[in-house]
Design a protein around this motif. Structure first.
Motif, PDB file in Angstrom:
ATOM      1  N   GLN A  33       0.838  -1.209   0.000  1.00 16.46           N
ATOM      2  CA  GLN A  33       0.000   0.000   0.000  1.00 16.46           C
ATOM      3  C   GLN A  33       0.872   1.258   0.000  1.00 16.46           C
ATOM      4  O   GLN A  33       0.646   2.182  -0.773  1.00 16.46           O
ATOM      5  CB  GLN A  33      -0.903  -0.029   1.232  1.00 16.46           C
ATOM      6  N   LEU A  34       1.878   1.278   0.869  1.00 23.41           N
ATOM      7  CA  LEU A  34       2.750   2.448   0.959  1.00 23.41           C
ATOM      8  C   LEU A  34       3.552   2.647  -0.329  1.00 23.41           C
ATOM      9  O   LEU A  34       3.707   3.773  -0.800  1.00 23.41           O
ATOM     10  CB  LEU A  34       3.693   2.321   2.158  1.00 23.41           C
ATOM     11  N   ILE A  35       4.031   1.556  -0.900  1.00 27.00           N
ATOM     12  CA  ILE A  35       4.794   1.644  -2.153  1.00 27.00           C
ATOM     13  C   ILE A  35       3.911   2.158  -3.272  1.00 27.00           C
ATOM     14  O   ILE A  35       4.286   3.063  -4.024  1.00 27.00           O
ATOM     15  CB  ILE A  35       5.412   0.281  -2.513  1.00 27.00           C
ATOM     16  N   LYS A  36       2.717   1.591  -3.371  1.00 24.89           N
ATOM     17  CA  LYS A  36       1.795   2.000  -4.439  1.00 24.89           C
ATOM     18  C   LYS A  36       1.424   3.474  -4.305  1.00 24.89           C
ATOM     19  O   LYS A  36       1.398   4.209  -5.290  1.00 24.89           O
ATOM     20  CB  LYS A  36       0.534   1.136  -4.407  1.00 24.89           C
ATOM     21  N   GLU A  37       1.152   3.921  -3.079  1.00 25.53           N
ATOM     22  CA  GLU A  37       0.806   5.331  -2.852  1.00 25.53           C
ATOM     23  C   GLU A  37       1.988   6.247  -3.190  1.00 25.53           C
ATOM     24  O   GLU A  37       1.805   7.302  -3.797  1.00 25.53           O
ATOM     25  CB  GLU A  37       0.375   5.550  -1.399  1.00 25.53           C
ATOM     26  N   GLU A  38       3.180   5.850  -2.803  1.00 24.99           N
ATOM     27  CA  GLU A  38       4.363   6.685  -3.023  1.00 24.99           C
ATOM     28  C   GLU A  38       4.743   6.743  -4.506  1.00 24.99           C
ATOM     29  O   GLU A  38       5.103   7.794  -5.014  1.00 24.99           O
ATOM     30  CB  GLU A  38       5.541   6.139  -2.204  1.00 24.99           C
ATOM     31  N   ARG A  39       4.632   5.604  -5.183  1.00 23.47           N
ATOM     32  CA  ARG A  39       5.048   5.544  -6.592  1.00 23.47           C
ATOM     33  C   ARG A  39       3.914   5.845  -7.565  1.00 23.47           C
ATOM     34  O   ARG A  39       4.159   6.057  -8.747  1.00 23.47           O
ATOM     35  CB  ARG A  39       5.619   4.165  -6.912  1.00 23.47           C
ATOM     36  N   GLY A  40       2.679   5.790  -7.074  1.00 23.96           N
ATOM     37  CA  GLY A  40       1.540   6.015  -7.956  1.00 23.96           C
ATOM     38  C   GLY A  40       1.230   4.829  -8.844  1.00 23.96           C
ATOM     39  O   GLY A  40       0.463   4.935  -9.798  1.00 23.96           O
ATOM     40  N   ASP A  52      11.257  -3.893 -10.179  1.00 28.67           N
ATOM     41  CA  ASP A  52      11.641  -2.603  -9.583  1.00 28.67           C
ATOM     42  C   ASP A  52      11.830  -2.686  -8.067  1.00 28.67           C
ATOM     43  O   ASP A  52      11.410  -1.802  -7.323  1.00 28.67           O
ATOM     44  CB  ASP A  52      10.600  -1.517  -9.889  1.00 28.67           C
ATOM     45  N   VAL A  53      12.484  -3.733  -7.603  1.00 30.15           N
ATOM     46  CA  VAL A  53      12.636  -3.949  -6.163  1.00 30.15           C
ATOM     47  C   VAL A  53      13.308  -2.755  -5.490  1.00 30.15           C
ATOM     48  O   VAL A  53      12.816  -2.261  -4.467  1.00 30.15           O
ATOM     49  CB  VAL A  53      13.413  -5.257  -5.883  1.00 30.15           C
ATOM     50  N   MET A  58      12.915   2.095  -1.866  1.00 33.00           N
ATOM     51  CA  MET A  58      13.137   3.531  -1.628  1.00 33.00           C
ATOM     52  C   MET A  58      11.799   4.233  -1.392  1.00 33.00           C
ATOM     53  O   MET A  58      11.693   5.102  -0.513  1.00 33.00           O
ATOM     54  CB  MET A  58      13.888   4.157  -2.805  1.00 33.00           C
ATOM     55  N   ALA A  59      10.776   3.852  -2.144  1.00 35.97           N
ATOM     56  CA  ALA A  59       9.443   4.437  -1.960  1.00 35.97           C
ATOM     57  C   ALA A  59       8.884   4.068  -0.592  1.00 35.97           C
ATOM     58  O   ALA A  59       8.296   4.909   0.095  1.00 35.97           O
ATOM     59  CB  ALA A  59       8.502   3.976  -3.075  1.00 35.97           C
ATOM     60  N   ALA A  63       7.871   6.764   2.318  1.00 36.35           N
ATOM     61  CA  ALA A  63       6.507   6.819   2.855  1.00 36.35           C
ATOM     62  C   ALA A  63       6.503   6.590   4.359  1.00 36.35           C
ATOM     63  O   ALA A  63       5.801   7.279   5.111  1.00 36.35           O
ATOM     64  CB  ALA A  63       5.626   5.791   2.147  1.00 36.35           C
ATOM     65  N   ALA A  64       7.291   5.627   4.825  1.00 38.18           N
ATOM     66  CA  ALA A  64       7.355   5.332   6.260  1.00 38.18           C
ATOM     67  C   ALA A  64       7.935   6.521   7.030  1.00 38.18           C
ATOM     68  O   ALA A  64       7.445   6.870   8.106  1.00 38.18           O
ATOM     69  CB  ALA A  64       8.188   4.080   6.499  1.00 38.18           C
ATOM     70  N   ARG A  65       8.950   7.147   6.481  1.00 36.13           N
ATOM     71  CA  ARG A  65       9.568   8.310   7.141  1.00 36.13           C
ATOM     72  C   ARG A  65       8.530   9.417   7.334  1.00 36.13           C
ATOM     73  O   ARG A  65       8.450  10.027   8.396  1.00 36.13           O
ATOM     74  CB  ARG A  65      10.743   8.826   6.306  1.00 36.13           C
TER      75      ARG A  65
END
Length: 181
Positions: A33-40, A52-53, A58-59, A63-65
């Motif tokens: 969820q966080l990766i998808k939100e950060e990367r779109g 794209d591991v 990095m995303a 997002a966690a930060r």
């Protein structure tokens, strides 16, 4: 502070963790969820094969930060090992979990036949019992290695209920001064 809830696909991470976090006032998110939100976008498919591991991690860290900067304790459910292709698994660098500022790891385990049944119920028939067993073993080993390298506690629960996860998270939050949202 980040509590990382690990386990293979279908182990029940979100099922058990999300309601426990809601009751305890902790912020819950899945890594995907966080990766998808950060990367779109998502860079994995229905069979949980990831591309794209590095960019995804990095995303996730970014997002966690942002969530932690709000003063919240973040509970992320995700993986220590990713699936590149059927039978091809990749361990995430321990530095990812260091950058996530993981304070502890909760590993949720589940018997392989149950995992296979749950994945099939999700229309994912790309896994075999042998691959799930190998993936589970790798997830267990790498979570233990990460906990040791980072010097943080690891708690493994076998097929826990949401109540057991809640009890563990509550004990951790009281014992380690976890901030609440």
């Amino acid at each position: 502070m980040t509590i990382f809830v690990a386990g293979v696909h279908g182990a029940g991470k979100t099922f058990a963790t999300k309601p426990a976090c809601q009751k305890l006032g902790l912020v819950h998110a899945t890594a995907s969820q966080l990766i998808k939100e950060e990367r779109g976008q998502a860079s994995w498919d229905g069979a949980k094969m990831v591309s794209d591991v590095d960019q995804n991690q990095m995303a996730l860290i970014s997002a966690a930060r942002r969530i932690r900067e709000s003063g919240a304790t973040l509970v992320i459910d995700g993986h220590f090992v990713l699936r590149r292709a059927p039978g091809t698994h990749e361990r995430l660098p321990v530095d990812v979990f260091r950058a996530l500022e993981c304070s502890s790891i909760l590993l949720i385990r589940c018997p392989v036949p149950v995992l296979l049944e749950r994945l099939h119920a999700r229309q994912d028939t790309s896994w075999t019992e042998a691959e799930l067993a190998e993936f589970s073993k790798a997830e267990d080993a790498h979570s233990a290695e990460a906990a040791k390298v980072l010097g943080i506690p690891l708690k493994a629960l076998d097929s826990p209920t949401a109540q057991e996860v809640e009890t563990w998270l509550e004990r951790l939050s009281k014992g380690m001064g976890v901030s609440r949202r």
